[in-house]
Write a protein that holds these residues in place. Structure first.
Motif, PDB file in Angstrom:
ATOM      1  N   ARG A   1      29.408   2.957  -4.054  1.00 34.03           N
ATOM      2  CA  ARG A   1      28.888   2.741  -2.704  1.00 34.03           C
ATOM      3  C   ARG A   1      29.385   1.406  -2.151  1.00 34.03           C
ATOM      4  O   ARG A   1      29.424   0.398  -2.873  1.00 34.03           O
ATOM      5  CB  ARG A   1      27.368   2.786  -2.675  1.00 34.03           C
ATOM      6  CG  ARG A   1      26.776   2.584  -1.272  1.00 34.03           C
ATOM      7  CD  ARG A   1      25.314   2.967  -1.207  1.00 34.03           C
ATOM      8  NE  ARG A   1      25.113   4.395  -1.435  1.00 34.03           N
ATOM      9  CZ  ARG A   1      25.230   5.326  -0.494  1.00 34.03           C
ATOM     10  NH1 ARG A   1      25.550   4.969   0.750  1.00 34.03           N
ATOM     11  NH2 ARG A   1      25.030   6.583  -0.780  1.00 34.03           N
ATOM     12  N   ALA A   2      29.757   1.430  -0.879  1.00 25.10           N
ATOM     13  CA  ALA A   2      30.165   0.215  -0.164  1.00 25.10           C
ATOM     14  C   ALA A   2      29.357   0.132   1.129  1.00 25.10           C
ATOM     15  O   ALA A   2      29.275   1.112   1.883  1.00 25.10           O
ATOM     16  CB  ALA A   2      31.656   0.232   0.137  1.00 25.10           C
ATOM     17  N   THR A   3      28.759  -1.027   1.369  1.00 23.00           N
ATOM     18  CA  THR A   3      27.865  -1.213   2.509  1.00 23.00           C
ATOM     19  C   THR A   3      28.227  -2.482   3.264  1.00 23.00           C
ATOM     20  O   THR A   3      28.571  -3.503   2.659  1.00 23.00           O
ATOM     21  CB  THR A   3      26.399  -1.302   2.042  1.00 23.00           C
ATOM     22  OG1 THR A   3      26.004  -0.052   1.487  1.00 23.00           O
ATOM     23  CG2 THR A   3      25.462  -1.649   3.191  1.00 23.00           C
ATOM     24  N   GLY A   4      28.137  -2.406   4.576  1.00 24.30           N
ATOM     25  CA  GLY A   4      28.324  -3.582   5.417  1.00 24.30           C
ATOM     26  C   GLY A   4      27.269  -3.630   6.506  1.00 24.30           C
ATOM     27  O   GLY A   4      26.900  -2.597   7.074  1.00 24.30           O
ATOM     28  N   LYS A   5      26.745  -4.823   6.784  1.00 24.10           N
ATOM     29  CA  LYS A   5      25.765  -5.013   7.853  1.00 24.10           C
ATOM     30  C   LYS A   5      26.136  -6.257   8.655  1.00 24.10           C
ATOM     31  O   LYS A   5      26.572  -7.262   8.094  1.00 24.10           O
ATOM     32  CB  LYS A   5      24.350  -5.152   7.292  1.00 24.10           C
ATOM     33  CG  LYS A   5      23.810  -3.911   6.633  1.00 24.10           C
ATOM     34  CD  LYS A   5      22.300  -3.963   6.432  1.00 24.10           C
ATOM     35  CE  LYS A   5      21.871  -5.057   5.509  1.00 24.10           C
ATOM     36  NZ  LYS A   5      20.406  -5.044   5.250  1.00 24.10           N
ATOM     37  N   LEU A   6      25.917  -6.159   9.951  1.00 21.57           N
ATOM     38  CA  LEU A   6      26.269  -7.253  10.860  1.00 21.57           C
ATOM     39  C   LEU A   6      25.206  -7.319  11.945  1.00 21.57           C
ATOM     40  O   LEU A   6      24.864  -6.297  12.552  1.00 21.57           O
ATOM     41  CB  LEU A   6      27.652  -6.994  11.469  1.00 21.57           C
ATOM     42  CG  LEU A   6      28.232  -8.047  12.412  1.00 21.57           C
ATOM     43  CD1 LEU A   6      28.591  -9.305  11.630  1.00 21.57           C
ATOM     44  CD2 LEU A   6      29.471  -7.496  13.105  1.00 21.57           C
ATOM     45  N   ALA A   7      24.639  -8.511  12.178  1.00 23.20           N
ATOM     46  CA  ALA A   7      23.586  -8.650  13.186  1.00 23.20           C
ATOM     47  C   ALA A   7      23.702 -10.002  13.885  1.00 23.20           C
ATOM     48  O   ALA A   7      24.109 -10.993  13.291  1.00 23.20           O
ATOM     49  CB  ALA A   7      22.205  -8.513  12.553  1.00 23.20           C
ATOM     50  N   ARG A   8      23.328 -10.014  15.150  1.00 26.15           N
ATOM     51  CA  ARG A   8      23.243 -11.267  15.910  1.00 26.15           C
ATOM     52  C   ARG A   8      21.784 -11.745  15.902  1.00 26.15           C
ATOM     53  O   ARG A   8      20.945 -11.193  15.185  1.00 26.15           O
ATOM     54  CB  ARG A   8      23.738 -11.075  17.339  1.00 26.15           C
ATOM     55  CG  ARG A   8      23.061  -9.937  18.074  1.00 26.15           C
ATOM     56  CD  ARG A   8      23.401  -9.956  19.552  1.00 26.15           C
ATOM     57  NE  ARG A   8      22.954  -8.764  20.250  1.00 26.15           N
ATOM     58  CZ  ARG A   8      21.686  -8.500  20.566  1.00 26.15           C
ATOM     59  NH1 ARG A   8      20.721  -9.361  20.242  1.00 26.15           N
ATOM     60  NH2 ARG A   8      21.367  -7.392  21.215  1.00 26.15           N
ATOM     61  N   ASP A   9      21.481 -12.765  16.698  1.00 24.53           N
ATOM     62  CA  ASP A   9      20.123 -13.318  16.746  1.00 24.53           C
ATOM     63  C   ASP A   9      19.125 -12.256  17.219  1.00 24.53           C
ATOM     64  O   ASP A   9      19.398 -11.500  18.153  1.00 24.53           O
ATOM     65  CB  ASP A   9      20.072 -14.514  17.688  1.00 24.53           C
ATOM     66  CG  ASP A   9      20.891 -15.688  17.187  1.00 24.53           C
ATOM     67  OD1 ASP A   9      21.102 -15.775  15.972  1.00 24.53           O
ATOM     68  OD2 ASP A   9      21.331 -16.502  18.029  1.00 24.53           O
ATOM     69  N   TYR A  10      17.953 -12.236  16.577  1.00 29.24           N
ATOM     70  CA  TYR A  10      16.901 -11.329  17.038  1.00 29.24           C
ATOM     71  C   TYR A  10      16.158 -11.954  18.217  1.00 29.24           C
ATOM     72  O   TYR A  10      16.342 -13.126  18.546  1.00 29.24           O
ATOM     73  CB  TYR A  10      15.954 -10.981  15.886  1.00 29.24           C
ATOM     74  CG  TYR A  10      14.863 -11.983  15.589  1.00 29.24           C
ATOM     75  CD1 TYR A  10      13.619 -11.897  16.215  1.00 29.24           C
ATOM     76  CD2 TYR A  10      15.039 -13.002  14.653  1.00 29.24           C
ATOM     77  CE1 TYR A  10      12.601 -12.800  15.935  1.00 29.24           C
ATOM     78  CE2 TYR A  10      14.037 -13.908  14.353  1.00 29.24           C
ATOM     79  CZ  TYR A  10      12.813 -13.805  15.006  1.00 29.24           C
ATOM     80  OH  TYR A  10      11.814 -14.700  14.728  1.00 29.24           O
TER      81      TYR A  10
ATOM     82  N   VAL B   1      16.361 -15.829  19.268  1.00 26.79           N
ATOM     83  CA  VAL B   1      16.035 -16.890  18.310  1.00 26.79           C
ATOM     84  C   VAL B   1      17.321 -17.397  17.682  1.00 26.79           C
ATOM     85  O   VAL B   1      17.958 -16.699  16.877  1.00 26.79           O
ATOM     86  CB  VAL B   1      15.061 -16.380  17.236  1.00 26.79           C
ATOM     87  CG1 VAL B   1      14.796 -17.469  16.207  1.00 26.79           C
ATOM     88  CG2 VAL B   1      13.767 -15.910  17.875  1.00 26.79           C
ATOM     89  N   TYR B   2      17.699 -18.594  18.042  1.00 28.86           N
ATOM     90  CA  TYR B   2      18.968 -19.156  17.588  1.00 28.86           C
ATOM     91  C   TYR B   2      19.016 -19.276  16.063  1.00 28.86           C
ATOM     92  O   TYR B   2      18.055 -19.664  15.417  1.00 28.86           O
ATOM     93  CB  TYR B   2      19.184 -20.534  18.217  1.00 28.86           C
ATOM     94  CG  TYR B   2      20.426 -21.239  17.728  1.00 28.86           C
ATOM     95  CD1 TYR B   2      21.681 -20.663  17.866  1.00 28.86           C
ATOM     96  CD2 TYR B   2      20.339 -22.491  17.115  1.00 28.86           C
ATOM     97  CE1 TYR B   2      22.827 -21.300  17.418  1.00 28.86           C
ATOM     98  CE2 TYR B   2      21.470 -23.147  16.672  1.00 28.86           C
ATOM     99  CZ  TYR B   2      22.710 -22.543  16.812  1.00 28.86           C
ATOM    100  OH  TYR B   2      23.831 -23.192  16.355  1.00 28.86           O
TER     101      TYR B   2
END
Length: 818
Positions: A269-278, A286-287
């Motif tokens: 399994r290969a997983t990637g996650k990417l997120a900016r400020d909530y 929220v910086y």
């Protein structure tokens, strides 16, 4: 039905006739075909699941006699014996409905596979289906939604530390496939280094589990079991998961592959996650709350007549921003640090531009966490007994970058190496008596590298423990228990720091270096303890059960509690430990009542937990009542130790009328109180120290689930759910020196829909999940959120202090099998 099955077989003839011997059939209940029924050959790893039309097929079988098991949630398990002698065997099964879950098999915390019916320890299980429905940024938050009594201390959406009944950090032992997870569990500012998309099942022990695992299982155990599907023989199978969250723009994608040939299984399994400020309604974006995460895992397993052996590896890489809460005093907009030391005036920091708040770019001020794991598990059958052995190696690398003038200079840089070992022998069951014996532990080293801050010393640690466990069934009553002895040796040498003329900060130096000062004096100590448990279960009938258990747990102090003396830059806290701390011991009594009736499930669990030498964090004030500031802009916490008591209950009432199978009403109530029994400190503080820190408030959850019967054109297994999640105000908190403050209550409304998209043949195209959390965008702060205390000013022009939790979030998940 047999004619239909045979016709289906003929349709799949080109596939089946290429094999040796096959078994096919259809599984139904009351003339309705059942999908996702597990069909397996007992004693082997061969099996499959039924498709959308209830059809199953197992091929490449050798002649002989087998026992076939059919299992499905909500139905009675069916086992039949078949003899393979022809090319094709057709077996159709009609399952009887059953609401009883007491026979569900679990394996955590015991030596033999154990049913809930015979285990006196409070255990909860959350399945892969439930994990997938509880869409979240990490696996721990999915568990907190699915298991009553489990909460989490958080530092933003992707950072959650599990707590069980008010106890957490090194008191909750997290396992990955039975191997204890070793990172830097004492910190607030990073999560558990495990792929949420690769977990098939989570088993949770609520209460002391030191008997099996030794130190660090004082509050309980969370065992996360990786997903190893039962794919078709000789065919590459897999799934593709895509996940998107609107609040922080998180994109998650995961690809799983698995292959089975003869006695060998392979999974990747290969997983990637990417997120900016909530964002939330009070703070806006929220910086410095963005993150980026990549995970790779692989498993190779072989199953033989002598047992099985499995080798697995995981690689985890996370870049995680941590907000510091600095703002413009009037506009309350977030500001960012660009200078250091005397040049850094918090009130003069520039406001963060909008394009930075919306960016997926990771800020120069962040932490970089890597985790590498390689392990082997082997089981050898010896007659009717067996030996289980596990050996694992882990490395956790943690870097925190907190210098804006030198963005490539890590403030904290530690490398933790751990060797896990576990050996257990379970003799044959004699006259209904099950026994097990075992030894396990860890060897661990921690080293600081090129850093500027040193909150903990370099140390060596060795844990070893031995246990014996026994269980005996007498009629409808089962008695089980055991005893264990543990020892821990921890030591470190003199650790000196001194000025680094090139960077202007500190560095690790030799004793003879100019300006050297002793940060951590030499330490060498042995801790030891005896733990044990004794429990009884009474099966009133097939649906009613009484459970009682008493257990003594043991936990040796962790490295920060005895050795810390410096700034953890990611947490913005200077920790001060106490070298004289002694181990924690607890004595917990549990009483449970379980009823899985025709129309209703009732679970009531009560607990009382007395702790000796309980260790907790407290903010440090000077003699004038002012906060102690050792490093400007950072709080100072000192560890304390005292007697304590926690008690409470968990109640679950789930309604599932058998005449209205399309509706479920699920309700739960959780209550925990934590009392500090240091009477002298309570008197001196005028009651401010009466309660323990990190205690969750009264929590009530009510959920309605509507299951649409049959199919809606190409959609099947359609269900809708709506949830009311209420947290009462927490006015019982550790108030001394403003370590904690009161937290107002709040109610969140969540809802969702999920369905399976199928072809006319019944083959699954994909599974769809849509979820709305905090639907009405309520502005709230959890009392377990560390961001609540990220505040630089004593008063605020808008009346809000600290950082608030995540606002409304819509989640979309698609799982495509292939």
């Amino acid at each position: 039905m047999r004619i239909i099955t045979t016709l289906m077989y003929l349709l799949f003839g080109p596939i089946v006739f290429a094999q040796n011997i096959s078994i096919i059939g259809t599984v139904s209940s009351d003339n309705i075909t059942l999908s996702n029924v597990s069909v397996s050959l007992i004693g082997t790893q061969t099996g499959t699941t039924t498709n959308g039309k209830g059809y199953y097929q197992i091929s490449d079988l050798k002649p002989g006699t087998y026992k076939v098991e059919f299992t499905c949630v909500g139905y009675q398990t069916e086992k039949i014996t078949v003899v393979f002698s022809n090319m094709l065997l057709v077996v159709d099964i009609n399952l009887k409905t059953s609401n009883s879950k007491l026979n569900e098999v679990v394996v955590t915390g015991v030596s033999h596979a154990t049913e809930l019916r015979s285990n006196p320890v409070p255990i909860a299980v959350i399945t892969k289906t439930e994990i997938e429905k509880n869409i979240n940024n990490n696996i721990i938050d999915a568990i907190t939604k699915g298991v009553t009594g489990v909460t989490a201390v958080t530092t933003g959406p992707n950072i959650s530390k599990p707590f069980i009944r008010g106890l957490g950090y090194n008191r909750v032992l997290t396992l990955y496939d039975g191997i204890r997870q070793e990172g830097q569990q004492w910190g607030d500012e990073h999560g558990i280094e495990i792929d949420q998309y690769g977990i098939s099942r989570a088993e949770v022990i609520k209460g002391p589990a030191s008997l099996t695992y030794g130190s660090d299982a004082l509050a309980g155990v969370i065992n996360l079991i990786p997903y190893i599907p039962k794919g078709a023989e000789g065919k590459l199978n897999g799934d593709w998961i895509n996940d998107y969250h609107t609040n922080n723009g998180m994109f998650g994608s995961s690809v799983g592959l698995w292959y089975r040939k003869n006695t060998w299984k392979y999974a990747f399994r290969a997983t990637g996650k990417l997120a900016r400020d909530y964002q939330n309604r009070v703070d806006g974006l929220v910086y410095n709350s963005a993150f980026r995460e990549y995970i790779i895992s692989g498993i190779i397993r072989t199953d033989k007549k002598w047992g099985y052996s499995q080798i697995a590896a995981t690689v985890y890489n996370n870049q995680q921003e941590i907000p510091d809460g600095s703002r413009d005093s009037l506009s309350r907009k977030f500001t960012r640090q660009i200078a250091e030391g005397a040049n850094d005036d918090i009130k003069s920091r520039p406001v963060v531009p909008d394009d930075v708040l919306h960016s997926y770019h990771i800020s120069p001020l962040h932490q970089h966490i890597q985790h590498f794991r390689l392990y082997n598990k082997t089981e050898l059958k010896i007659g009717d007994g067996f030996i289980d052995a596990a050996l694992g190696a882990q490395q956790s690398v943690r870097q925190e970058y907190n210098h804006p003038t030198l963005p490539r200079q890590a403030g904290l840089y530690v490398t933790l190496n751990t060797l896990n070992y576990d050996l257990r022998y379970s003799p044959p069951v004699i006259a209904g008596l099950e026994t097990s014996f075992g030894v396990n532990g860890i060897y661990q080293t921690n080293h600081s590298k090129a850093a500027t801050d040193f909150p903990i010393p370099d140390y060596d640690l060795f844990d070893a423990g031995a246990f014996v466990f026994a269980k005996k069934s007498i009629g409808k009553t089962a008695i089980s228990g055991g005893v264990r002895y543990d020892t821990r040796h921890i030591s470190w040498n003199d650790f000196f720091v001194g000025p680094n003329n090139a960077s202007g900060f500190e560095q690790q130096v030799n004793e003879s270096a100019t300006g050297a000062k002793l940060q951590f004096p030499f330490f060498d100590h042995h801790y030891h303890g005896i733990s044990g448990s004794l429990g009884v279960t009474c099966n009133i009938n097939d649906r009613l059960l009484l459970k009682a258990n008493i257990a003594r747990g043991y936990r040796a102090p962790n490295i920060t509690e005895i050795g810390s003396n410096g700034l953890d830059p990611g947490a913005h806290i200077v920790y001060l430990g106490n070298r004289n701390f002694v181990p924690e011991f607890n004595l917990q009594e549990d009483l449970g009542f379980i009823a899985y009736l025709k129309d209703i499930d009732i679970i009531l669990e009560l607990f009382n937990n007395q702790l000796q030498n309980y260790i907790y964090q407290a903010r440090l004030d000077d003699d004038n009542g002012n906060p102690v500031i050792i490093v400007p802009g950072n709080a100072t916490y000192q560890y304390q130790q005292s007697r304590a008591r926690l008690y409470g209950f968990e109640a679950t009432i789930n309604l599932h009328p058998h005449n209205l199978k399309w509706i479920n009403l699920n309700n739960s109530v959780v209550y925990v109180t934590g009392i500090n029994e240091n009477q002298q400190l309570i008197a001196q503080s005028n009651g401010a120290a009466k309660y323990l820190p990190f205690i969750p408030p009264l929590h009530i959850r009510s959920q309605v689930v509507l299951k649409i019967p049959g199919s809606l054109d190409v959609f099947s297994k359609v269900s809708l759910q709506a949830e009311v999640d209420t947290y009462a105000a927490q006015n019982r908190f550790y108030a001394l020196n403003n370590t904690e403050t009161s937290t107002p209550g709040y109610t969140l409304i969540n809802c969702g829909i999920n369905a399976t998209l199928t072809k006319k043949s019944g083959k699954t195209i994909c599974e769809l999940f849509i979820q709305a959390d905090n639907l009405f965008n309520v502005a709230y702060q959890s009392n377990l959120s560390r961001l609540k205390y990220f505040e630089y000013y004593k008063s605020s022009p808008n009346g809000y202090s600290g950082i608030y939790n995540i606002g409304r979030n819509l989640s979309f998940k698609v799982i495509v099998p292939f």
